[in-house]
Structures are given as structure tokens and as C-alpha cells.
Design a protein around this motif. Structure first.
Motif, PDB file in Angstrom:
ATOM      1  N   GLN A 304     -78.719 -22.751 -12.227  1.00  0.00           N
ATOM      2  CA  GLN A 304     -79.334 -23.756 -12.977  1.00  0.00           C
ATOM      3  C   GLN A 304     -78.587 -23.951 -14.250  1.00  0.00           C
ATOM      4  O   GLN A 304     -78.496 -25.246 -14.793  1.00  0.00           O
ATOM      5  CB  GLN A 304     -80.873 -23.534 -13.279  1.00  0.00           C
ATOM      6  CG  GLN A 304     -81.679 -24.515 -13.597  1.00  0.00           C
ATOM      7  CD  GLN A 304     -81.972 -25.629 -12.744  1.00  0.00           C
ATOM      8  OE1 GLN A 304     -82.044 -25.274 -11.512  1.00  0.00           O
ATOM      9  NE2 GLN A 304     -81.744 -26.691 -13.093  1.00  0.00           N
ATOM     10  N   ASN A 305     -78.030 -23.027 -14.975  1.00  0.00           N
ATOM     11  CA  ASN A 305     -77.475 -23.209 -16.281  1.00  0.00           C
ATOM     12  C   ASN A 305     -76.196 -23.890 -16.030  1.00  0.00           C
ATOM     13  O   ASN A 305     -76.036 -24.631 -16.902  1.00  0.00           O
ATOM     14  CB  ASN A 305     -77.069 -21.678 -16.708  1.00  0.00           C
ATOM     15  CG  ASN A 305     -78.285 -20.906 -17.079  1.00  0.00           C
ATOM     16  OD1 ASN A 305     -79.000 -21.476 -17.535  1.00  0.00           O
ATOM     17  ND2 ASN A 305     -78.136 -19.633 -17.209  1.00  0.00           N
ATOM     18  N   MET A 306     -75.569 -23.758 -14.966  1.00  0.00           N
ATOM     19  CA  MET A 306     -74.287 -24.760 -14.605  1.00  0.00           C
ATOM     20  C   MET A 306     -74.643 -26.342 -14.418  1.00  0.00           C
ATOM     21  O   MET A 306     -73.996 -27.091 -15.069  1.00  0.00           O
ATOM     22  CB  MET A 306     -73.566 -23.958 -13.614  1.00  0.00           C
ATOM     23  CG  MET A 306     -72.689 -22.447 -14.020  1.00  0.00           C
ATOM     24  SD  MET A 306     -71.784 -21.945 -12.823  1.00  0.00           S
ATOM     25  CE  MET A 306     -71.692 -20.214 -13.421  1.00  0.00           C
ATOM     26  N   LEU A 307     -75.623 -26.381 -13.777  1.00  0.00           N
ATOM     27  CA  LEU A 307     -75.834 -27.648 -13.531  1.00  0.00           C
ATOM     28  C   LEU A 307     -76.464 -28.429 -14.746  1.00  0.00           C
ATOM     29  O   LEU A 307     -76.571 -29.500 -14.942  1.00  0.00           O
ATOM     30  CB  LEU A 307     -76.958 -27.810 -12.502  1.00  0.00           C
ATOM     31  CG  LEU A 307     -76.767 -27.232 -11.041  1.00  0.00           C
ATOM     32  CD1 LEU A 307     -77.579 -27.150  -9.963  1.00  0.00           C
ATOM     33  CD2 LEU A 307     -75.654 -27.896 -10.579  1.00  0.00           C
ATOM     34  N   THR A 308     -77.428 -27.656 -15.678  1.00  0.00           N
ATOM     35  CA  THR A 308     -77.902 -28.111 -16.878  1.00  0.00           C
ATOM     36  C   THR A 308     -76.723 -28.431 -17.791  1.00  0.00           C
ATOM     37  O   THR A 308     -76.923 -29.360 -18.530  1.00  0.00           O
ATOM     38  CB  THR A 308     -78.856 -27.211 -17.516  1.00  0.00           C
ATOM     39  OG1 THR A 308     -80.011 -26.790 -16.795  1.00  0.00           O
ATOM     40  CG2 THR A 308     -79.346 -27.783 -18.780  1.00  0.00           C
ATOM     41  N   ALA A 309     -75.640 -27.722 -17.734  1.00  0.00           N
ATOM     42  CA  ALA A 309     -74.669 -28.019 -18.558  1.00  0.00           C
ATOM     43  C   ALA A 309     -73.674 -29.183 -17.903  1.00  0.00           C
ATOM     44  O   ALA A 309     -72.427 -29.426 -18.514  1.00  0.00           O
ATOM     45  CB  ALA A 309     -73.611 -26.622 -18.811  1.00  0.00           C
ATOM     46  N   ASP A 310     -74.058 -29.762 -16.715  1.00  0.00           N
ATOM     47  CA  ASP A 310     -73.231 -30.707 -16.185  1.00  0.00           C
ATOM     48  C   ASP A 310     -71.881 -30.415 -15.771  1.00  0.00           C
ATOM     49  O   ASP A 310     -70.788 -30.907 -15.625  1.00  0.00           O
ATOM     50  CB  ASP A 310     -73.197 -32.062 -17.123  1.00  0.00           C
ATOM     51  CG  ASP A 310     -72.863 -33.270 -16.205  1.00  0.00           C
ATOM     52  OD1 ASP A 310     -73.268 -33.235 -14.934  1.00  0.00           O
ATOM     53  OD2 ASP A 310     -72.212 -34.136 -16.675  1.00  0.00           O
ATOM     54  N   PHE A 311     -71.796 -29.096 -15.208  1.00  0.00           N
ATOM     55  CA  PHE A 311     -70.620 -28.322 -14.653  1.00  0.00           C
ATOM     56  C   PHE A 311     -70.815 -28.555 -13.155  1.00  0.00           C
ATOM     57  O   PHE A 311     -71.511 -27.909 -12.693  1.00  0.00           O
ATOM     58  CB  PHE A 311     -70.334 -27.042 -15.220  1.00  0.00           C
ATOM     59  CG  PHE A 311     -69.134 -26.342 -14.610  1.00  0.00           C
ATOM     60  CD1 PHE A 311     -67.946 -26.996 -14.205  1.00  0.00           C
ATOM     61  CD2 PHE A 311     -69.249 -24.877 -14.091  1.00  0.00           C
ATOM     62  CE1 PHE A 311     -66.951 -26.124 -13.634  1.00  0.00           C
ATOM     63  CE2 PHE A 311     -68.318 -24.243 -13.924  1.00  0.00           C
ATOM     64  CZ  PHE A 311     -66.975 -25.162 -13.368  1.00  0.00           C
ATOM     65  N   THR A 312     -69.904 -29.549 -12.469  1.00  0.00           N
ATOM     66  CA  THR A 312     -70.147 -29.641 -10.959  1.00  0.00           C
ATOM     67  C   THR A 312     -68.785 -29.212 -10.370  1.00  0.00           C
ATOM     68  O   THR A 312     -68.822 -29.523  -8.982  1.00  0.00           O
ATOM     69  CB  THR A 312     -70.451 -31.102 -10.885  1.00  0.00           C
ATOM     70  OG1 THR A 312     -69.415 -31.939 -11.402  1.00  0.00           O
ATOM     71  CG2 THR A 312     -71.802 -31.367 -11.319  1.00  0.00           C
TER      72      THR A 312
END
Length: 449
Positions: A304-312
Motif C-alpha cells: 500500500q505504501n508503494m502504491l500510495t507513493a505512485d511507485f509502479t
């Protein structure tokens, strides 16, 4: 029992001064819980279901977990407004050792909660201190919970059982898998990690993915992992062994396969230059998200943290298994238990039933903090990133084993941490350090006899 708890607290207090991170905060939240529900409601609820009852739960988690539980109690309150559940949440960065010490302090001072959420790290300690009751009769006689069990991997239930008895009902778990940067892989001309790779292939990948000058801002290491006990045991598990004996009552650090596993880590740091030297509190998830690691061993709690940071630009794969016959992946699990001091065990059981209900499990899946124990709830969360998100749950079927968690877990972790840093602070043959660690750890187990 109180004498055993007092002895534990004295030991834990000394260990906490060495091993503790910063303390976590306590957050209390209240909701209402049922007097009974499901097919066995009449048998389990008190004779007078209108009598006000207050139950307390010692819990661990984040603000997200607090909200999930509040919603669960609100659902129950629609049927049973007479029961109030007070959640005493430990949040922040407290260690499991500190959390367990807090619980035993509460019990020793006569302020025992009615229920507790406990990670595998504390299960054997609590059972050894005789403070939790077995749940087998309740599980066996409850059709609702039998249906819940049918949707849970047996490995998760077995991990919370000791000597054939179940003391905690699983509510969430974490698998450790490999996160990898898909852009860095493409730039290095590498395909996705193969499902059946071993350490040699893994090391070659890590070397090819390592770029930049040492100590520079653009330095990228091929692989890294956080400095917590579950990650320190990844390589021994991969090599078909463990840091402890099978019964978790003795040290296994003298096993040559353990030395072989830790030697690989040391060689990746100093020979290959593909891993950073471990530091206390190192968070591989943060380093991976910041582009400083091309591959990292991480659990589902970081999605979730990575998706929130827009890291894909990343995906997940299985970590390498060296011993194809006996090697395994690793997982951790948490569950709810009922304290023996409670005056309302039947009501506690009804609360636990709601905390592992399909609605609660779907909320856990949606939050993306840990894996829900319910496989069907997990499958409700279809993700575009990572593409192979299913392996977070499927890993449990890949010969996974639960992380070592002995009765003296606090001492075990302190010894493991201390000697792990000594093994990795310079290029060396790690067997000499492991010999010292084995002697000290075995002495700790001998004191329990």
C-alpha cells in the motif's frame, strides 16, 4: 504462575534495555461486542444477555487496524448492545518483546485483559506461562468457525498450536517474497526471476543489478533485506535448515548448513559488493521504494505504501531456494487468544469470531497491511501492481515454514541480532562467530530446563 511471570519480567526488562527500538504508543478504542452469534449462540451466550459486560483486548497494529476492529464491533453492536469491547492498541515501533512484557506486566499486576492478539514470536512464551486457554473444543463445536477454517491454510493454524493444542486463532499473516524493480531488470537485460532459481543465479542477478560508486547518492545495490529476525533466517530456511532445533528447544547454529547460509550473505556484501552492510533498523522497503535496492525481501505490508507513493515499476517473485528437497520459504502469523483470567470466555469467543469473520477479513485484504488468513478474502483484492500479487498467499503452499519463535524468544532474538551484526561487520569466515553464538544461545535454553 505469577512466580513464573515475575521471573520472565525480570529477564525481559534486562533484555529490553539492549534490544528495544523506540516504544510504541497505546491507543484505546471502544466498541460493542456480541453476547453470542452464529449457529452456537444459545450455547455460548450468558444466561442474562442484557447484563452489561465490558471486555478488554490487548492489541497490536496501526490506525488502520484500529478502524477495522471498530467496524467489527459496530456490526456486532447491532445485535448485542450490552457488551462493550475496549481495544488497548499498542502502535508505533514497539518490539514484540516489549509488547509481550506489557501483557505479562498487566497479568502480574492483576489487570489482565480478556483477550490478546499475539504474533508467533510470543505464542510459546504465553503458553509456557500458562496464561491462555486452549481453543480446540470451541473450534470443534462451532460450525461457523469450521467454515472459517475451511478457507484458511492449515499451516497458519498449525503454526499457532503447541503439542497438538490450538491456543490462538489466526487473523493475519505475512509472507516474505522478493520485490524487484522491473525497470532496473530491463536496463540490465535481465528477465523476471525464475521460479526455481538457486543462490548462484540469485547472486549473478544481484551483481548485474548493482550500479554506482560506493557511498555515492546514485549507488544501487542488487539486493537488501531489513534487519529483523524473520529476514535473518531467510537464508538458513532456503538451505533446508534453521537457527533452532526442530522442537525449538535448542540452538542449531552449529549446523554447517547455517554457516553456509550466513556465509553467502557475508560474501554478497564483501566479495560481490551487491548488498549493503546491515545496520540496526535498516528498512529494505524504504530503500527499495527510494531506488537504492534493485531487489529486496519484503512482506505484503509494504504494498500500500508503494502504491500510495505512485511507485509502479516493480513486481514480486519467490525468493531462491538452495536446498531443493528441504529448503523452504518463511512466514509469520498472528492470532487472537483468550486469557485464563477472563470471567467471560464465551463472550470472548464470540468477539474472536467477528474479528476473523469474512467481513473483517475482507477489510484486512482491502487495507493491504497484512495478508488476511482467509484465502477467498485475499482473492477479492485484485491488483494491477504487483502483477504477480497472488504469490503473497500462494507462498504458503510452497513448502513454507513459520519463523523460529522459542519460549525464550526475547533472548533468542537479542543473541541472533548481536552475532548477526558481528558476522556481517567485516569480511570473514562466519563459522567462528557462529560457534560463539551457538554456545551462548544453547546456554540460554539450558537455563529453561
Amino acid at each position: 504462575m505469577k512466580k513464573r511471570i515475575l521471573c520472565f519480567l525480570l529477564s525481559a526488562a534486562m533484555l529490553a534495555s539492549v534490544t528495544a527500538c523506540s516504544g510504541g504508543g497505546d491507543t484505546s478504542s471502544e466498541g460493542s461486542a456480541p453476547a453470542g452469534s452464529g449457529s452456537n449462540a444459545e450455547a455460548s451466550q450468558p444466561a442474562d444477555s442484557s447484563e452489561p459486560i465490558e471486555l478488554t483486548v490487548l492489541n497490536w497494529g496501526s490506525d488502520i487496524d484500529v478502524k477495522i476492529n471498530q467496524d467489527a464491533y459496530a456490526r456486532l453492536n447491532e445485535k448485542f448492545p450490552n457488551v462493550t469491547v475496549k481495544d488497548n492498541f499498542v502502535t508505533g515501533t514497539a518490539t514484540w518483546s516489549e509488547y509481550i512484557t506489557k501483557l505479562l506486566t498487566m497479568i502480574g499486576s492483576g489487570n489482565s485483559p480478556d483477550m490478546v492478539m499475539m504474533a508467533i514470536e510470543g505464542v510459546r512464551q504465553l503458553i509456557d506461562n500458562d496464561v491462555v486457554m486452549p481453543l480446540d473444543d470451541r473450534i470443534e463445536g462451532d460450525e461457523d468457525m469450521q467454515a472459517v477454517l475451511d478457507d484458511i491454510s492449515p499451516r497458519l493454524v498449525e503454526a499457532l498450536a503447541v503439542d497438538g493444542q490450538t491456543y490462538f486463532f489466526p487473523n493475519s499473516w505475512n509472507s516474505i517474497v522478493l520485490y524487484y524493480n522491473t525497470k532496473m531488470f530491463a536496463d540490465a537485460g535481465l528477465e523476471a526471476p525464475p521460479a526455481d532459481w538457486d543462490w548462484d543465479t540469485f547472486r549473478e542477478y544481484a551483481k548485474k543489478l548493482t550500479t554506482g560508486e560506493d557511498n555515492s547518492e546514485d549507488k544501487v545495490y542488487g539486493y537488501g533485506m531489513s534487519t529483523y529476525s524473520i529476514f535473518m533466517t531467510l537464508f538458513p530456511f532456503s538451505n533446508g535448515t534453521s537457527t533452532l532445533t526442530d522442537d525449538q528447544l535448542g540452538s542449531n547454529l552449529s549446523d554447517p548448513k547455517v554457516a553456509e547460509a550466513f556465509q553467502v550473505i557475508n560474501d554478497m556484501i564483501y566479495v560481490d559488493g551487491s548488498m549493503p552492510m546491515p545496520e540496526q533498523g535498516m528498512d529494505a522497503a524504504q530503500l527499495f521504494a527510494a531506488g537504492r535496492l534493485a531487489m529486496a525481501a519484503i512482506g505484503p505490508n509494504s504494498v500500500q505504501n508503494m502504491l500510495t507513493a505512485d511507485f509502479t515499476d516493480w513486481d514480486v517473485a519467490y525468493l531462491p531456494i538452495q536446498d531443493k528437497e528441504n529448503g523452504s520459504h518463511i512466514f509469520g502469523v498472528t492470532g487472537y487468544g483468550i486469557l485464563k483470567d477472563t470471567e467471560n470466555p464465551d463472550m470472548c469467543w464470540e468477539v474472536i469470531k467477528e474479528l476473523v469473520s469474512p467481513e473483517t477479513q475482507e477489510a484486512v485484504a482491502s487495507a493491504g497491511v497484512s495478508n488476511p488468513v482467509s484465502r477467498s478474502a485475499f482473492e477479492t483484492r485484485a491488483l494491477e501492481v504487483p502483477k504477480n500479487w497472488e504469490i503473497f498467499y500462494d507462498a504458503i503452499d510452497q513448502n513454507s515454514r513459520c519463523l523460529p519463535a522459542p519460549i525464550n524468544d526475547s533472548e533468542y532474538e537479542e543473541i541472533l541480532f548481536r552475532y548477526y551484526y558481528e558476522m556481517m561487520n567485516t569480511q570473514q569466515d562466519v563459522s567462528g562467530v557462529l560457534a560463539k553464538a551457538d554456545e551462548e544461545l544453547q546456554a540460554s535454553f539450558d537455563e529453561l530446563k
